[in-house]
Design a protein around this motif. Structure first.
Motif, mmCIF file in Angstrom:
data_model
loop_
_atom_site.group_PDB
_atom_site.id
_atom_site.type_symbol
_atom_site.label_atom_id
_atom_site.label_comp_id
_atom_site.label_asym_id
_atom_site.label_seq_id
_atom_site.Cartn_x
_atom_site.Cartn_y
_atom_site.Cartn_z
ATOM 1 N N ALA A 199 0.828 -1.211 0.000
ATOM 2 C CA ALA A 199 0.000 0.000 0.000
ATOM 3 C C ALA A 199 0.857 1.254 0.000
ATOM 4 O O ALA A 199 0.509 2.270 -0.643
ATOM 5 C CB ALA A 199 -0.929 -0.002 1.213
ATOM 6 N N GLN A 200 1.979 1.229 0.692
ATOM 7 C CA GLN A 200 2.870 2.384 0.736
ATOM 8 C C GLN A 200 3.519 2.620 -0.627
ATOM 9 O O GLN A 200 3.664 3.763 -1.082
ATOM 10 C CB GLN A 200 3.938 2.172 1.804
ATOM 11 C CG GLN A 200 4.860 3.361 2.018
ATOM 12 C CD GLN A 200 5.874 3.114 3.123
ATOM 13 O OE1 GLN A 200 5.817 2.105 3.824
ATOM 14 N NE2 GLN A 200 6.815 4.040 3.276
ATOM 15 N N ALA A 260 22.270 -1.887 9.889
ATOM 16 C CA ALA A 260 22.449 -1.135 8.645
ATOM 17 C C ALA A 260 21.691 0.184 8.759
ATOM 18 O O ALA A 260 20.791 0.329 9.585
ATOM 19 C CB ALA A 260 21.949 -1.943 7.454
ATOM 20 N N THR A 261 22.056 1.133 7.933
ATOM 21 C CA THR A 261 21.363 2.416 7.913
ATOM 22 C C THR A 261 20.804 2.670 6.526
ATOM 23 O O THR A 261 21.306 2.145 5.525
ATOM 24 C CB THR A 261 22.319 3.565 8.285
ATOM 25 O OG1 THR A 261 23.324 3.687 7.263
ATOM 26 C CG2 THR A 261 22.992 3.304 9.634
ATOM 27 N N LYS A 262 19.767 3.500 6.477
ATOM 28 C CA LYS A 262 19.183 3.842 5.184
ATOM 29 C C LYS A 262 20.190 4.604 4.331
ATOM 30 O O LYS A 262 20.239 4.441 3.098
ATOM 31 C CB LYS A 262 17.917 4.668 5.381
ATOM 32 C CG LYS A 262 17.175 4.939 4.079
ATOM 33 C CD LYS A 262 15.953 5.809 4.275
ATOM 34 C CE LYS A 262 14.918 5.143 5.137
ATOM 35 N NZ LYS A 262 13.667 5.945 5.216
ATOM 36 N N GLU A 263 21.007 5.431 4.976
ATOM 37 C CA GLU A 263 22.022 6.189 4.233
ATOM 38 C C GLU A 263 22.996 5.242 3.533
ATOM 39 O O GLU A 263 23.394 5.466 2.378
ATOM 40 C CB GLU A 263 22.775 7.125 5.178
ATOM 41 C CG GLU A 263 21.965 8.299 5.716
ATOM 42 C CD GLU A 263 20.923 7.878 6.734
ATOM 43 O OE1 GLU A 263 19.919 8.609 6.897
ATOM 44 O OE2 GLU A 263 21.106 6.794 7.360
ATOM 45 N N ALA A 278 13.561 5.822 -4.981
ATOM 46 C CA ALA A 278 12.341 6.195 -4.261
ATOM 47 C C ALA A 278 11.793 5.002 -3.472
ATOM 48 O O ALA A 278 11.271 5.157 -2.360
ATOM 49 C CB ALA A 278 11.292 6.700 -5.243
ATOM 50 N N LEU A 279 11.930 3.803 -4.049
ATOM 51 C CA LEU A 279 11.551 2.593 -3.315
ATOM 52 C C LEU A 279 12.404 2.426 -2.055
ATOM 53 O O LEU A 279 11.903 2.178 -0.962
ATOM 54 C CB LEU A 279 11.725 1.351 -4.194
ATOM 55 C CG LEU A 279 10.632 0.980 -5.189
ATOM 56 C CD1 LEU A 279 11.106 -0.182 -6.058
ATOM 57 C CD2 LEU A 279 9.345 0.600 -4.475
ATOM 58 N N LEU A 280 13.709 2.558 -2.229
ATOM 59 C CA LEU A 280 14.625 2.342 -1.115
ATOM 60 C C LEU A 280 14.427 3.376 -0.008
ATOM 61 O O LEU A 280 14.683 3.085 1.169
ATOM 62 C CB LEU A 280 16.073 2.371 -1.621
ATOM 63 C CG LEU A 280 16.421 1.349 -2.719
ATOM 64 C CD1 LEU A 280 17.894 1.438 -3.093
ATOM 65 C CD2 LEU A 280 16.066 -0.065 -2.289
ATOM 66 N N GLU A 281 13.980 4.555 -0.364
ATOM 67 C CA GLU A 281 13.706 5.604 0.634
ATOM 68 C C GLU A 281 12.624 5.159 1.614
ATOM 69 O O GLU A 281 12.547 5.653 2.734
ATOM 70 C CB GLU A 281 13.268 6.893 -0.057
ATOM 71 C CG GLU A 281 14.384 7.693 -0.711
ATOM 72 C CD GLU A 281 15.137 8.552 0.308
ATOM 73 O OE1 GLU A 281 14.837 8.444 1.513
ATOM 74 O OE2 GLU A 281 16.019 9.312 -0.125
ATOM 75 N N MET A 282 11.782 4.225 1.199
ATOM 76 C CA MET A 282 10.680 3.773 2.058
ATOM 77 C C MET A 282 11.120 2.750 3.094
ATOM 78 O O MET A 282 10.328 2.380 3.965
ATOM 79 C CB MET A 282 9.576 3.158 1.191
ATOM 80 C CG MET A 282 8.966 4.103 0.187
ATOM 81 S SD MET A 282 7.701 3.257 -0.812
ATOM 82 C CE MET A 282 7.399 4.490 -2.080
ATOM 83 N N ALA A 283 12.348 2.262 3.030
ATOM 84 C CA ALA A 283 12.812 1.242 3.969
ATOM 85 C C ALA A 283 12.733 1.768 5.400
ATOM 86 O O ALA A 283 13.113 2.907 5.678
ATOM 87 C CB ALA A 283 14.240 0.829 3.632
#
Length: 560
Positions: A199-200, A260-263, A278-283
């Motif tokens: 959904a996100q 791990a970090t999103k960065e 943009a997908l990975l930003e949602m992690a």
């Protein structure tokens, strides 16, 4: 009839590790009537990870054990799309029609849901057999293959009949089986793993296009890194595996639990298509982990004494074909087949040797195909990965059927050469000479009455009964001897105490000249007329005897 003390008793099975391999084995062995205890090092015995492929080769095994993936949210694969790093589509294929050739669908499941269902069915009071006992916070320190004893770090020990090492890639059991300190090593690649609600993804205009079709796997491949995305939990969650060189995400911790970090994630995949970023930003940073992809050299043996390895303890898998869990389930299925309810304790070592013989080649071939699938694409190797050929080998196997057949062949072979008759597909059949396992049937309990008439007759006529010129009389002359014999057989074990009758004609003093010039001298059986069809069939096909059916009447007039 055998006494109760002579009847095979349930085996006491100790399983080190309560992951997917261990719980699958526990469930099947419980259903076989054995007593199972699992030792899990963690407190909750909760399987980590995100999602898992349930390909046809393992899906069918789960269903046979009563584990139905659709009941815990597994969804079928519908298609696949691959991209280059810039987002250009390289392959887009609807797989629904082509996957119909497999008896069981290729499913994608949440790993934790599968683990929970296996644990529930293995340990619940409901169901067939005695519930398996799960001992958590039980760290195994050593295993004795000779006595099938497991010793924990707190000093407590448990003895059984059979020990299975299902303790994963960092197996403690392995060194006690191989007698060597064989450890896995860094394959050179690591993988970020995380999940994002569908959904996100759908709510973001930049990423909505990636979830327009349910059941689609999507893979982005660029030089030395790739991103794999596929749905689970009834297409409500999207699983991500972001594979990359290990040095790019070096951090503290080991196994599945390295922080791990999103960065870090965004930096490693900074050159990918903006929609992918943009997908990975949602992690979700709180659940983002990085996993070192471990490989291992082939171990010299899977078993020793009464201990055997299953799953990653025997053959750690890289994730590139999604077959690691499936091959572990196959291992467990083979164990369950080879140790049915009536397995004698003394046969455990030879059954474990058979298990390794059955599983070693296939497991390591799929492992090697997986390594090939994970190679970084180059002009030199681009054509070496034949996806459909590899898929067919992986999917087109049912370990339950295969191990069942191999066990039957093993049981037949233990008693020396067996006699076969048509149809050959079902192996040895009961006959006057053997039971359905090929074991010789003793004849000392049976009884018989024979009446024989030895006569002299024309050698020139009897010669016309020989089937080929290779047969002839040893002595010259036109007179030869023959015997007409009538026999009544009684109390035959293979007939449940019954019997039958036959009349036969034997010609004596015959020699057969073989193709190499050798000679065999003896009596030649012209015909054997028997009153039981099964005796006729077995004698013809197993021994090549010239039998025909005939009612043979014998009248007992008593003493004269």
């Amino acid at each position: 009839m055998a006494s109760a003390e002579q009847q095979p008793r349930p085996l006491k099975v100790l399983i080190v590790g309560a992951g997917i391999a261990g719980l699958t084995a526990a469930l099947g062995l419980r259903k076989n009537g054995h007593e199972v205890t699992l030792f899990e090092r963690s407190q909750l015995a909760r399987e980590t990870g995100a999602a898992i492929h349930l390909a046809p080769n393992c899906h069918g095994i789960l269903r046979r054990l009563g584990v139905l993936p659709e009941t815990f949210g597994a969804n079928p694969v519908q298609g696949m799309t691959t991209y280059d790093g810039n987002g250009n589509i390289t392959v887009d294929v609807d797989l629904r029609q082509s996957l119909l050739i497999w008896q069981h669908p290729w499913m994608l499941a949440h790993r934790v849901r599968l683990h929970e269902e296996l644990k529930r069915q293995a340990t619940t009071a409901e169901g067939e057999g005695t519930p398996a006992v799960l001992k958590t916070s039980s760290c195994v320190a050593s295993v004795d293959p000779d006595t099938a004893t497991v010793t924990l770090e707190d000093g407590s020990s448990f003895s059984g009949d059979l020990v299975l090492g299902a303790d994963g890639v960092s197996s403690v059991t392995r060194k006690f089986v191989t007698q060597q300190d064989i450890k896995p090593f860094d394959s050179g690649k690591s993988a970020f793993r995380f999940m994002i609600p569908v959904a996100q993804i759908r709510a973001n205009p930049a990423t909505e296009k990636f979830v327009q079709r349910d059941g689609y796997m999507r893979i982005w491949i660029d030089k030395d890194r790739r991103l794999v995305m596929y749905p689970c939990s009834d297409n409500t969650m999207m699983n991500f595996v972001a594979i990359h060189p290990s040095e790019l995400s070096a951090s503290k911790g080991e196994g599945w639990n390295r922080a791990a970090t999103k960065e870090m994630l965004l930096d490693v995949f900074s050159a990918f298509d903006p929609a992918v970023r943009a997908l990975l930003e949602m992690a979700d940073t709180s659940s983002l982990k990085v996993w070192t992809l471990l490989d291992m050299d082939r171990i010299p043996t899977w078993h020793r004494g009464r201990v055997a390895l299953v799953g990653d303890a025997a053959h750690p898998f890289l994730p590139h074909q999604g077959q690691g869990g499936g091959i572990a389930i196959e291992d467990a299925a083979s164990i369950c087949v080879l140790f049915p309810r009536d397995t004698p304790v003394e046969e455990i070592p030879e059954r474990l040797a058979l298990y390794e013989k059955i599983r070693d080649e296939r497991a390591h071939k799929v492992q090697e195909l997986t390594r090939m699938a994970g190679m970084d694409p180059t002009d030199a190797n681009r054509g070496s990965f034949r996806m459909m050929e590899f898929r067919d080998y992986n999917f087109g196997h049912d370990e339950w059927h295969h191990s069942t057949h191999m066990l039957r062949k093993h049981l037949w072979s233990r008693h020396g050469p067996v006699r076969l008759r048509a149809p050959l597909s079902f192996g040895p059949m009961p006959s006057p000479r053997q039971d359905h396992f090929g074991r010789a049937i003793p004849a000392h309990d049976s009884a018989f009455t024979t009446c024989s008439v030895r006569l002299r007759s024309s050698a020139t006529y009897l010669r016309t009964l020989f089937p080929s010129p290779a047969f002839g009389f040893v002595a010259p002359g036109t007179v030869a001897e023959a015997t007409l014999r009538c026999t009544e057989l009684r109390d035959m074990r293979w007939l449940g105490g019954g019997g039958y009758r036959f009349v036969g004609l034997w010609v004596h003093g015959v020699q057969y000249v073989k193709k190499d010039g050798g000679r065999v001298v003896g009596s030649f059986l012209v015909v054997l007329m028997e009153s039981l069809a099964d005796a006729v069939t077995t004698g013809r096909e197993e021994l090549g005897m010239p039998k025909v059916f005939c009612d043979v009447g014998i009248e007992d007039q008593g003493a004269v």
